[in-house]
Design a protein around this motif. Structure first.
Motif, mmCIF file in Angstrom:
data_model
loop_
_atom_site.group_PDB
_atom_site.id
_atom_site.type_symbol
_atom_site.label_atom_id
_atom_site.label_comp_id
_atom_site.label_asym_id
_atom_site.label_seq_id
_atom_site.Cartn_x
_atom_site.Cartn_y
_atom_site.Cartn_z
ATOM 1 N N SER A 27 0.812 -1.212 0.000
ATOM 2 C CA SER A 27 0.000 0.000 0.000
ATOM 3 C C SER A 27 0.849 1.267 0.000
ATOM 4 O O SER A 27 0.357 2.337 -0.345
ATOM 5 N N ASP A 28 2.121 1.144 0.376
ATOM 6 C CA ASP A 28 2.995 2.321 0.340
ATOM 7 C C ASP A 28 3.438 2.646 -1.084
ATOM 8 O O ASP A 28 3.912 3.757 -1.346
ATOM 9 N N ASP A 29 3.333 1.686 -1.974
ATOM 10 C CA ASP A 29 3.827 1.865 -3.340
ATOM 11 C C ASP A 29 2.717 2.026 -4.370
ATOM 12 O O ASP A 29 2.939 2.575 -5.446
ATOM 13 N N TYR A 30 1.519 1.516 -4.053
ATOM 14 C CA TYR A 30 0.458 1.477 -5.052
ATOM 15 C C TYR A 30 -0.754 2.284 -4.595
ATOM 16 O O TYR A 30 -1.076 2.346 -3.409
ATOM 17 N N TYR A 92 -17.940 -1.571 -13.654
ATOM 18 C CA TYR A 92 -16.996 -0.832 -12.825
ATOM 19 C C TYR A 92 -15.792 -1.715 -12.519
ATOM 20 O O TYR A 92 -15.946 -2.864 -12.081
ATOM 21 N N PHE A 93 -14.599 -1.154 -12.741
ATOM 22 C CA PHE A 93 -13.342 -1.863 -12.530
ATOM 23 C C PHE A 93 -12.519 -1.145 -11.469
ATOM 24 O O PHE A 93 -12.505 0.088 -11.425
ATOM 25 N N CYS A 94 -11.791 -1.894 -10.665
ATOM 26 C CA CYS A 94 -10.755 -1.278 -9.856
ATOM 27 C C CYS A 94 -9.408 -1.665 -10.447
ATOM 28 O O CYS A 94 -9.276 -2.686 -11.137
ATOM 29 N N ALA A 95 -8.433 -0.811 -10.210
ATOM 30 C CA ALA A 95 -7.107 -0.997 -10.778
ATOM 31 C C ALA A 95 -6.063 -0.496 -9.797
ATOM 32 O O ALA A 95 -6.347 0.368 -8.955
ATOM 33 N N ALA A 96 -4.860 -1.040 -9.910
ATOM 34 C CA ALA A 96 -3.749 -0.639 -9.050
ATOM 35 C C ALA A 96 -2.608 -0.121 -9.910
ATOM 36 O O ALA A 96 -2.278 -0.720 -10.945
ATOM 37 N N GLY A 97 -1.996 0.960 -9.467
ATOM 38 C CA GLY A 97 -0.866 1.522 -10.182
ATOM 39 C C GLY A 97 0.111 2.178 -9.227
ATOM 40 O O GLY A 97 -0.263 2.520 -8.092
ATOM 41 N N PRO A 98 1.340 2.382 -9.647
ATOM 42 C CA PRO A 98 2.324 3.067 -8.796
ATOM 43 C C PRO A 98 1.795 4.435 -8.368
ATOM 44 O O PRO A 98 1.210 5.163 -9.183
ATOM 45 N N GLU A 103 -0.971 9.549 -9.102
ATOM 46 C CA GLU A 103 -1.113 10.943 -8.672
ATOM 47 C C GLU A 103 -1.006 11.896 -9.855
ATOM 48 O O GLU A 103 -1.656 12.934 -9.895
ATOM 49 N N ALA A 104 -0.171 11.538 -10.822
ATOM 50 C CA ALA A 104 0.007 12.412 -11.986
ATOM 51 C C ALA A 104 -1.227 12.414 -12.883
ATOM 52 O O ALA A 104 -1.633 13.470 -13.377
ATOM 53 N N ARG A 105 -1.831 11.256 -13.117
ATOM 54 C CA ARG A 105 -2.991 11.152 -13.989
ATOM 55 C C ARG A 105 -3.942 10.070 -13.480
ATOM 56 O O ARG A 105 -4.022 8.980 -14.036
ATOM 57 N N PRO A 106 -4.684 10.349 -12.428
ATOM 58 C CA PRO A 106 -5.552 9.331 -11.839
ATOM 59 C C PRO A 106 -6.683 8.877 -12.750
ATOM 60 O O PRO A 106 -7.276 7.823 -12.511
ATOM 61 N N GLN A 110 -3.672 4.240 -18.413
ATOM 62 C CA GLN A 110 -2.243 3.946 -18.579
ATOM 63 C C GLN A 110 -1.456 4.099 -17.289
ATOM 64 O O GLN A 110 -0.312 3.648 -17.203
ATOM 65 N N ALA A 111 -2.037 4.733 -16.280
ATOM 66 C CA ALA A 111 -1.339 4.905 -15.008
ATOM 67 C C ALA A 111 -1.402 3.652 -14.136
ATOM 68 O O ALA A 111 -0.762 3.596 -13.082
ATOM 69 N N TYR A 112 -2.153 2.665 -14.575
ATOM 70 C CA TYR A 112 -2.421 1.484 -13.751
ATOM 71 C C TYR A 112 -1.869 0.228 -14.412
ATOM 72 O O TYR A 112 -1.963 0.057 -15.625
ATOM 73 N N ASP A 113 -1.324 -0.658 -13.566
ATOM 74 C CA ASP A 113 -0.714 -1.882 -14.066
ATOM 75 C C ASP A 113 -1.642 -3.091 -13.989
ATOM 76 O O ASP A 113 -1.532 -4.009 -14.792
#
Length: 125
Positions: A27-30, A92-98, A103-106, A110-113
């Protein structure tokens, strides 16, 4: 690694709470985001746990009606949908990203892996 739940059929004006359960993420990274996609439309960023101003992100179309919440572990992450409208009907989808990318483009996929399989929300008029 991500699983959504809580979708369903609801009348206009009603409410739902979606849940996103995650595993194998620090959770500290994503950061976690919620997107939706209606038939024939592009995937739309709805909300995210992080944005550039340090506050959660909300799309203008849901601001004041949807609320994202979680504990410090970001597991699960909830999306409360209030005052639902027929135009909120979508998968509705959830996604995880750095965190830095989110923060730059929520609002950008493309911000999500990593992505969940989605949960259907249908709002009847």
């Amino acid at each position: 690694q991500l699983a959504e739940s809580g979708g369903g059929l609801v009348q206009a004006g009603g409410s739902l709470t979606l849940s996103c359960t995650t595993s194998k993420f620090n959770s500290d990274d994503y950061a976690i985001g919620w997107f939706r996609q209606a038939p024939g439309k592009e995937r739309e960023g709805v909300s995210a746990t992080s944005s550039s101003d340090g506050n959660p992100y909300y799309a203008d179309s849901v601001k004041g009606r949807f609320t994202i919440s979680s504990d410090n572990a970001k597991n699960p992450v909830y999306l409360r949908l209030n005052a639902l409208k027929p135009e909120d009907t979508a998968v509705y989808f959830c996604a995880a990203g750095p965190i830095a990318w989110v923060e730059a483009r929520p609002d950008r996929p493309q911000a999500y892996d990593y992505w969940g399989q989605g949960t259907q929300v249908t709002v009847s008029s």
